[in-house]
Design a protein around this motif. Structure first.
Motif, short mmCIF file in Angstrom:
data_model
loop_
_atom_site.label_atom_id
_atom_site.label_comp_id
_atom_site.label_asym_id
_atom_site.label_seq_id
_atom_site.Cartn_x
_atom_site.Cartn_y
_atom_site.Cartn_z
N GLY A 24 -7.20 7.66 9.90
CA GLY A 24 -6.00 9.11 9.81
C GLY A 24 -4.95 8.73 11.16
N THR A 25 -4.21 8.04 11.38
CA THR A 25 -3.28 7.71 12.50
C THR A 25 -1.78 7.34 11.61
N LYS A 26 -0.70 7.56 13.05
CA LYS A 26 0.73 7.83 12.35
C LYS A 26 1.10 6.81 13.18
N LEU A 27 2.08 6.62 13.16
CA LEU A 27 2.93 6.01 14.73
C LEU A 27 3.93 6.62 14.59
N HIS A 28 4.47 7.35 16.13
CA HIS A 28 5.25 8.22 15.91
C HIS A 28 6.11 7.69 17.78
N ASP A 29 7.61 7.36 17.48
CA ASP A 29 8.21 6.39 18.62
C ASP A 29 7.50 5.95 18.71
N VAL A 52 1.09 -1.49 0.01
CA VAL A 52 0.18 0.56 -0.06
C VAL A 52 0.94 1.23 0.48
N ALA A 53 0.79 1.84 -1.14
CA ALA A 53 0.81 3.37 -1.03
C ALA A 53 0.62 4.49 -0.26
N PRO A 54 1.00 5.55 0.07
CA PRO A 54 1.25 5.32 0.95
C PRO A 54 1.53 4.75 2.19
N GLY A 55 -0.29 4.27 2.10
CA GLY A 55 -0.83 3.62 2.85
C GLY A 55 -0.46 3.99 4.64
N ASN A 56 -0.92 3.31 5.94
CA ASN A 56 -1.28 3.91 7.09
C ASN A 56 -0.50 2.45 8.20
N PRO A 57 -0.26 3.22 10.06
CA PRO A 57 -0.22 2.33 10.05
C PRO A 57 -1.17 1.03 10.85
N GLY A 58 -2.66 0.96 9.90
CA GLY A 58 -3.71 -0.03 10.15
C GLY A 58 -2.66 -0.96 8.26
N THR A 59 -3.03 -0.27 7.21
CA THR A 59 -2.60 -1.11 5.97
C THR A 59 -1.06 -1.12 6.66
N ALA A 60 -0.29 -1.17 7.58
CA ALA A 60 0.77 -2.06 7.92
C ALA A 60 0.33 -3.39 8.19
N GLU A 61 -0.22 -3.61 8.58
CA GLU A 61 -0.82 -4.74 9.73
C GLU A 61 -1.10 -5.69 8.88
N VAL A 62 -1.19 -5.19 7.50
CA VAL A 62 -1.66 -6.36 6.34
C VAL A 62 -1.17 -6.26 5.56
N ALA A 63 -0.28 -5.39 5.19
CA ALA A 63 0.54 -5.74 4.17
C ALA A 63 2.21 -4.35 4.10
N THR A 64 3.05 -4.78 3.49
CA THR A 64 4.08 -3.47 3.35
C THR A 64 3.84 -1.94 3.10
N ASN A 65 3.44 -1.04 3.96
CA ASN A 65 3.69 0.86 3.30
C ASN A 65 5.02 0.87 2.61
N LEU A 66 4.74 1.39 1.14
CA LEU A 66 5.64 2.17 0.66
C LEU A 66 5.79 3.49 0.33
N ASN A 67 6.65 4.03 1.33
CA ASN A 67 6.13 6.12 0.86
C ASN A 67 5.79 6.33 -0.09
N CYS A 68 4.70 7.43 -0.97
CA CYS A 68 5.01 8.37 -2.05
C CYS A 68 3.91 8.68 -1.65
N SER A 69 3.89 9.73 -3.07
CA SER A 69 2.79 10.95 -2.63
C SER A 69 1.97 10.05 -4.45
N LEU A 70 1.20 10.69 -4.29
CA LEU A 70 -0.11 9.79 -4.79
C LEU A 70 -0.12 10.77 -6.49
N SER A 71 0.48 11.73 -6.05
CA SER A 71 0.60 13.24 -7.77
C SER A 71 2.09 13.19 -8.09
N ASP A 72 2.68 11.68 -7.24
CA ASP A 72 4.19 11.48 -8.50
C ASP A 72 4.31 10.58 -8.61
N PHE A 73 3.97 10.06 -10.13
CA PHE A 73 3.51 9.57 -11.17
C PHE A 73 4.86 8.04 -11.47
N SER A 74 6.03 8.59 -11.15
CA SER A 74 7.43 8.57 -12.40
C SER A 74 7.77 7.44 -10.50
N THR A 75 7.64 8.26 -9.47
CA THR A 75 7.79 7.48 -7.90
C THR A 75 6.56 6.05 -7.74
#
Ligand code: AMP
Ligand code: GLY
Length: 423
Positions: free
Chosen positions: A368-373, A30-53
């Motif tokens: 809308g969650t994030k993991l911080h430390d 899942v790109a970019p995903g969130n801490p929930g998607t990280a439980e069932v998939a691998t998150n990859l950092n990416c902006s959705l407007s950045d087609f080349s990434t």
């Protein structure tokens, strides 16, 4: 099969949760995903407007199927980017191209489409920047309340419903003078329709389609459907008034003619069609089309799909949906959205969330969650969707409410009246 889901909300978590159960899945990203998607998939950092990434991710992880969650990359032409790039053109892509995504990206495009294909919708007229006076005169010919819609995408803020004619005429002027930039360079003014809303979803390959379970979304922030509009405060499925008779009308008068129109106009439409409907005295009218799944509707629709969804997504992307049907889970599903205090106006992010792991009987979808430390924190207005099954939507809601109590952070809010308007 390696699959990539694009997006970062509760909708994408629900899709990831469902696709992760597929026996034909190899790896899910899942790109970019969130801490929930990280439980069932691998998150990859990416902006959705950045087609080349996005391209780099697809090639590096040997992605065979891409599912797009939100509308913006579709309206910006991500599907076209895939079709035209020789290294990506073989990748199966679930989402319409830029032209077809205008069904959501331009209210005027959608209205003209509905007119051409005889699809029931509110009477309307469209006005350009130089037509303020004509638009104001058109408003004066209608009855209150007045409905004004910025033509383009305006992050959910482009629809105004106003009781006073003078206010509506003023708002038209403000919109047309660039309140939302290019998105409000044209404004659709339409007749106000009275009735209960309903979200219907189809998955299409451009020619054939399957209907997904329908849902009802609760849009207003306040109990009793009061206050500001939000992205959605919860959803239920099935919807009691959407009985067989009503759904037959929806299919005959709305879904089938829309699909025929899409095909007749040669649109490159693969993926989800979201019909935002309103039930006016037992007859369905289209309020809007969206070129994606709804959020929070997906958080109840995915749980109600009783079979592997991945082969269907492949079929949608490859023109293979003919003759396909979909089995629905007999159980009802409901989701309650927990939001940050102040939402949909100003709210803070970064509050520590407790109890999210302590919710047996429900499925917790992160919006809308994030993991911080290592601690889970709020990272948006809509924070967590608590979904449950039940023999009725009311049983499902009871379970979600029970678990909604256990999850906490400073300023958490949710509506406690979901489903009370339904039998
Ligand atoms: P939209 O962004 O088109 O979904 O509009 C946002 C909300 O405004 C809808 O979900 C409806 O609640 C309301 N709305 C839009 N158009 C109309 C209409 N013609 N009559 C009544 N309500 C409407
Ligand atoms: N829940 C409405 C939407 O996704 O637009």
């Amino acid at each position: 099969m390696n699959v990539l889901i694009l997006g970062l909300g509760g909708r994408e978590h629900a899709m990831a949760w469902k696709i992760a159960q597929s026996p034909i899945l190899t790896q899910l990203f899942v790109a970019p995903g969130n801490p929930g998607t990280a439980e069932v998939a691998t998150n990859l950092n990416c902006s959705l407007s950045d087609f080349s990434t996005i391209k780099k991710i697809v090639l590096e992880h040997r992605i065979e199927l891409v599912v797009v969650g939100p509308e913006v990359p579709l309206v910006e032409g991500l599907a076209d980017y895939f079709f035209h790039d020789p290294m990506l053109s073989e990748v199966k892509f679930v989402g319409p191209d830029k032209h077809a995504a205008q069904m959501e990206g331009s209210k005027d495009f959608a209205k003209q489409f509905m007119m051409r294909h005889g699809i029931p919708t509110a009477r309307y007229a469209t006005f350009h920047a130089h037509e303020v006076e004509a638009g104001q005169a058109y408003l004066a010919s209608l009855h209150a309340p007045y409905v004004l819609k910025a033509d383009g995408l305006a992050a959910g803020k482009g629809v105004l419903i106003l009781d006073s004619l003078t206010e509506a005429q003023e708002a038209l002027k403000t919109l047309l003078s660039g309140q939302f930039g290019e998105a409000s360079a044209r404004v659709v003014i339409e007749e106000f329709l009275t009735g209960v809303e309903l979200s219907v979803f189809a998955l299409t390959d451009g020619k054939h389609y399957v209907l997904l379970p329908e849902a009802k979304d609760y849009k207003r922030i306040g109990e009793g459907d009061t206050g500001l509009n939000t992205g959605g405060m919860g959803a239920v499925s099935p919807v009691p008034f959407a009985d067989a008779d009503f759904m037959r009308k929806v299919e005959e008068q709305v879904v089938a003619p829309t699909m025929k129109g899409i095909q007749a106009e040669g649109m490159r439409y693969t993926g989800f069609v979201f019909f935002g409907l309103i039930n006016v005295n037992g007859n369905p009218f289209v309020i809007e089309y969206n070129c994606r799944m709804g959020d929070p509707e997906t958080e109840v629709v995915m749980p109600r799909i009783a079979e592997d969804v991945l082969p269907l997504l492949v079929a949608a992307a490859t023109g293979g949906l003919e003759g396909k049907t979909l089995r629905f889970d007999e159980r009802a599903a409901a989701t309650v959205m927990l939001v940050a205090g102040g939402y949909p106006e100003e709210y803070v992010k970064g509050d520590v969330i407790t109890g999210a792991g302590d919710t047996s009987g429900s499925i917790v979808f992160h919006a809308g969650t994030k993991l911080h430390d290592g601690t889970l924190q709020t990272n948006g207005g809509r924070v967590i969707a608590v979904t449950s099954y039940g023999s009725t939507i009311h049983d499902a809601l009871e379970m979600s409410y029970c678990n909604a109590e256990k999850i906490d952070w400073r300023g958490k809010y949710y509506r406690r009246d979901l489903g009370m308007d339904l039998k």
